[in-house]
Design an enzyme around this catalytic site. Structure first.
Site, mmCIF file in Angstrom:
data_model
loop_
_atom_site.group_PDB
_atom_site.id
_atom_site.type_symbol
_atom_site.label_atom_id
_atom_site.label_comp_id
_atom_site.label_asym_id
_atom_site.label_seq_id
_atom_site.Cartn_x
_atom_site.Cartn_y
_atom_site.Cartn_z
ATOM 1 N N ASP A 108 -17.555 -27.888 35.791
ATOM 2 C CA ASP A 108 -16.746 -27.271 34.743
ATOM 3 C C ASP A 108 -15.297 -27.723 34.880
ATOM 4 O OD1 ASP A 108 -16.289 -25.587 36.977
ATOM 5 O OD2 ASP A 108 -17.299 -23.892 36.081
ATOM 6 N N GLY A 110 -14.037 -29.248 37.336
ATOM 7 C CA GLY A 110 -14.082 -30.535 38.021
ATOM 8 C C GLY A 110 -13.406 -30.537 39.375
ATOM 9 N N THR A 112 -13.911 -28.886 42.271
ATOM 10 C CA THR A 112 -14.758 -28.930 43.464
ATOM 11 C C THR A 112 -15.381 -30.302 43.651
ATOM 12 O OG1 THR A 112 -15.228 -26.572 43.231
ATOM 13 C CG2 THR A 112 -16.729 -27.848 44.605
ATOM 14 N N LYS A 136 -20.861 -28.385 32.026
ATOM 15 C CA LYS A 136 -20.286 -27.514 31.004
ATOM 16 C C LYS A 136 -19.267 -28.314 30.217
ATOM 17 C CE LYS A 136 -20.566 -22.908 32.953
ATOM 18 N NZ LYS A 136 -19.780 -21.727 33.356
ATOM 19 N N ASP A 164 -24.906 -17.764 41.301
ATOM 20 C CA ASP A 164 -24.775 -16.320 41.442
ATOM 21 C C ASP A 164 -23.524 -15.774 40.782
ATOM 22 O OD1 ASP A 164 -22.821 -15.445 44.248
ATOM 23 O OD2 ASP A 164 -22.891 -17.435 43.353
ATOM 24 N N ARG A 170 -29.325 -15.462 42.553
ATOM 25 C CA ARG A 170 -29.657 -16.818 43.004
ATOM 26 C C ARG A 170 -31.168 -17.086 42.955
ATOM 27 N NH1 ARG A 170 -25.199 -19.337 45.390
ATOM 28 N NH2 ARG A 170 -23.673 -17.975 46.357
#
Length: 180
Positions: A108, A110, A112, A136, A164, A170
């Site tokens: 999303d 980006g 990480t 996304k 989660d 999860r």
């Protein structure tokens, strides 16, 4: 965050059957590139179910990569990225001169995935590719696109299939969104 005593309705976005079919296609795409000295690095925690199923699909397609894990966080218990990535658990294996595929659950902002890619690059990997379950179509904080993607996802908060909210949901075999 949902009340732990309240029953939440979860709308399915990607079914378990659709995910498994798409994994076979991803494994074939990766295998077709004949990666050598392959190291697969799931970015934990959210990608663990996707990574396990993808590794089994890669095995069925004829690959036998080594696997190591990297635990990063930019969310903690929030539904929104906090904007800063932290290493919670580092790799054990050396990535120097390796072909590395980073596996993540959602692309999303980006942050990480870009952080992980830069980290692996700085450690001397020959080639770094990225594989995400969900891309996304949300505004990115950094410029990054996945090399492999299972699904494009609406810009909603998702749970299930390893993902989660505050350590819940999860275990679901599908990807869904909480309906308030």
């Amino acid at each position: 965050m949902p009340d732990s005593n309240a029953k939440q309705t979860i709308e399915t976005i990607f079914s378990a059957e659709d995910i498994q079919a798409r994994l076979r296609v991803l494994a074939a795409e990766i295998t077709a590139k004949s990666p050598e000295n392959l190291l697969v690095v799931p970015v934990l925690k959210g990608s663990f179910v996707f990574a396990a199923d993808l590794l089994r699909a890669l095995h069925a397609a004829g690959l036998a990569p080594e696997v190591d894990f990297l635990t990063l966080s930019s969310y903690r218990k929030s539904r929104e990225s906090l904007g800063q990535v932290s290493i919670l658990r580092d790799l054990d294996l050396d990535v120097q001169n390796r072909h590395v595929i980073l596996i993540d659950d959602v692309l999303d902002s980006g942050r990480t995935l870009a952080f992980a890619k830069d980290l692996i690059s700085a450690r001397g990997a020959n080639r770094i590719e990225t594989c995400v379950l969900l891309d996304k179509k949300a505004p990115r904080a950094v410029s990054i696109e996945p090399d492999y993607c299972a699904f494009e996802c609406p810009n909603v908060f998702v749970v299930g299939y390893g993902m989660d909210v505050a350590h819940r949901y999860r275990e679901l075999p599908f990807v869904g969104r909480l309906v308030d």
